[in-house]
Enzyme design. Structure first.
Site, PDB file in Angstrom:
ATOM      1  N   SER A 140      -6.017   3.335   4.459  1.00  0.00           N
ATOM      2  CA  SER A 140      -5.490   2.475   3.401  1.00  0.00           C
ATOM      3  C   SER A 140      -6.625   1.799   2.634  1.00  0.00           C
ATOM      4  O   SER A 140      -6.643   0.585   2.435  1.00  0.00           O
ATOM      5  CB  SER A 140      -4.533   1.421   3.970  1.00  0.00           C
ATOM      6  OG  SER A 140      -3.645   0.962   2.975  1.00  0.00           O
ATOM      7  N   LYS A 151       0.057   3.837  -2.573  1.00  0.00           N
ATOM      8  CA  LYS A 151      -1.037   4.809  -2.436  1.00  0.00           C
ATOM      9  C   LYS A 151      -0.509   6.238  -2.292  1.00  0.00           C
ATOM     10  O   LYS A 151      -1.252   7.196  -2.542  1.00  0.00           O
ATOM     11  CB  LYS A 151      -1.919   4.454  -1.238  1.00  0.00           C
ATOM     12  CG  LYS A 151      -2.758   3.188  -1.417  1.00  0.00           C
ATOM     13  CD  LYS A 151      -3.680   2.991  -0.236  1.00  0.00           C
ATOM     14  CE  LYS A 151      -4.622   1.811  -0.429  1.00  0.00           C
ATOM     15  NZ  LYS A 151      -3.987   0.516  -0.156  1.00  0.00           N
ATOM     16  N   SER A 164       0.799  -1.239   0.000  1.00  0.00           N
ATOM     17  CA  SER A 164       0.000   0.000   0.000  1.00  0.00           C
ATOM     18  C   SER A 164       0.822   1.274   0.000  1.00  0.00           C
ATOM     19  O   SER A 164       0.248   2.371  -0.065  1.00  0.00           O
ATOM     20  CB  SER A 164      -0.943   0.001   1.208  1.00  0.00           C
ATOM     21  OG  SER A 164      -2.023  -0.878   1.004  1.00  0.00           O
TER      22      SER A 164
END
Length: 474
Positions: free
Chosen positions: A305, A122, A119
């Protein structure tokens, strides 16, 4: 350490975001096609509201940190980090530490080698969204009358808001800021109570596949992600009050079904069934609700997230750039923005916007370069990306880390601000921290190839960031 002390420490963190800014122009033009992973041939199987931590507000821009604060000495820092980054079983941990002001590399352990970032990708997605979308804009979910080829038709049109609530709009929340019950009640006030209506769903804003071909079926089945549509109730979670569990396999249809129920409760006669087609050009808007701002949604995406929201933001950024609102368009837009920032992209490969694709490859150096660029940008919108990074022990996905006052990592509580990343075989942490001497440092640590060592690897990257918070290292 009492919570008040941690909050004071978090205030010191706010000062970090005022690090001396330098002009940075965004130039989008280099060829980026080579950064996008090609799709697989095989088709995959289809298978809480954000709350700010007590006493901590989004850091405001203030005067910069003292540029004369001493910089850690690499020769002193390296052995300290190397020691804590040793994971049982010999799992390699790649990492890099930069001085935010000068860009000097203070620590480098395979930092330029592309890794599966989980993640942490991101951060790139958020940067693209804030670069291409108006941060103060809102997404509209509307009801239209007529069109769709017939009279007596109501069209529910999705405008990209996937944080809808099924109830009434809540102006104090990000999730549920726009409520389907409010939309239904406002539409009902404009309708003939004696007429029966046919409900049509217009979810044509996004194009192309609804599932990324590189996603693993197990991730879809586990609710890590779901087919992507331009309207959903809380990122398609079946339990809209949570952020885990099962997701609706068709989030748009589930939202339309909830809206139909709300219409009936508001006294509107609605026929059975929901059709799917674009609204006609002659359709007239009856009512509309608007989402939280793009800026608030980006913060929510980073703090929690949110995989689903990350993919939607990438598509919205693509649509705003004149590209198809598809997986490919979103990835091209991310690559274009990161390249335009001047960050070297050698070895960078984008497979998705959320971090679930096994094709993603980003180096710790590239992630750290993006964070440093955001810290130093004179573009307020880009700097705001960093407001969404969780604060150790206080917010988001770091709320339950760094909170053991008997552990060495506790020194990072309230000081470390970073994006987490977790897959079965990956743990990553990228962000910034102020050293004991008041120097702002940027870091990225990625542990890959994990096999039953996820927990010690997470402890290792947390400990490395804590070392930065406590060490003068000179």
């Amino acid at each position: 350490m009492k919570r008040s002390a941690r909050v004071f420490t978090a205030f010191l963190l706010a000062l970090a975001l005022g690090v001396l800014a330098v002009p940075l122009g965004l130039h989008y033009g280099p060829q980026v096609a080579g950064l996008i992973a090609p799709p697989d041939d095989a088709e995959p199987e289809t298978p809480s509201i954000q709350q700010a931590p007590d006493g901590v507000a989004a850091p405001a821009l203030v005067s910069g940190l003292d540029a004369r604060a001493p910089v850690p000495t690499p020769e002193v820092l390296a052995p300290l980090l190397t020691a804590v980054l040793e994971v049982p079983g010999g799992t390699p941990v790649a990492g890099v530490v930069l001085d935010a002001l000068s860009g000097e590399v203070l620590f480098d352990q395979s930092g330029s080698e592309p890794q599966l970032p989980a993640s942490n990708i991101k951060i790139l997605t958020a940067t693209a969204a804030m670069a291409k979308l108006d941060p103060e804009s809102r997404l509209t979910t509307s009801v239209l009358a007529g069109g769709a080829g017939a009279e007596g038709v109501l069209v529910l049109r999705g405008g990209g808001d996937v944080l809808l609530g099924s109830g009434r709009s809540d102006p104090d929340s990000v999730v549920g800021h726009a409520g389907l019950t409010t939309l239904a009640e406002e539409a009902a006030a404009e309708l003939d109570g004696d007429a029966a209506y046919r409900l049509v769903l217009d979810d044509s804003l996004f194009v192309g596949d609804v599932l990324n071909p590189s996603w693993q079926p197990g991730d879809v089945d586990a609710g890590e992600i779901a087919p992507i549509y331009p309207l959903a109730i809380n990122s398609s979670w079946v339990d809209e009050s949570g952020q885990s569990g099962a997701r609706a396999p068709d989030a748009a249809l589930a939202a339309a079904a909830s809206f139909r129920e709300a219409l009936i409760a508001a006294g509107v006669q609605v026929q059975e069934g929901i059709e799917r087609m674009p609204a006609g050009t002659d359709a007239v808007e009856l009512a509309a609700v608007q989402s939280a701002t793009i800026e608030e949604q980006v913060e929510h995406m980073l703090l929690t997230s949110d995989n689903y929201l990350a993919e939607v933001l990438a598509r919205l950024a693509a649509e705003a750039s004149g590209k198809p609102a598809s997986f490919g368009g979103g990835l091209e837009t991310i690559a274009e923005v990161i390249t335009g920032l001047g960050v070297p992209v050698d070895g960078l490969v984008l497979g998705d916007a959320a971090g679930l694709s096994p094709r993603n490859r980003v180096s710790p150096q590239q992630l750290a370069d993006v964070v440093r660029t955001l810290l130093r940008s004179d573009n307020r919108d880009l700097r705001h990306v960093l407001h969404g990074l969780p604060v150790a022990s206080l917010s988001g996905t770091l709320a339950d880390r760094y909170d053991d006052d008997a552990a060495p990592t506790f020194a990072g509580a309230g000081v470390v601000r970073a994006k987490t990343g977790t897959l079965n075989a990956v743990t990553a942490l990228t962000g910034h921290v102020v050293s004991a001497d008041g120097r702002l440092l940027v870091f990225s640590f990625i542990a890959g190839g994990l096999d039953g060592t996820t927990e010690p690897a997470r402890e290792a990257v947390d400990a490395a960031a804590a070392v930065l918070a406590t060490c003068g290292c000179r």
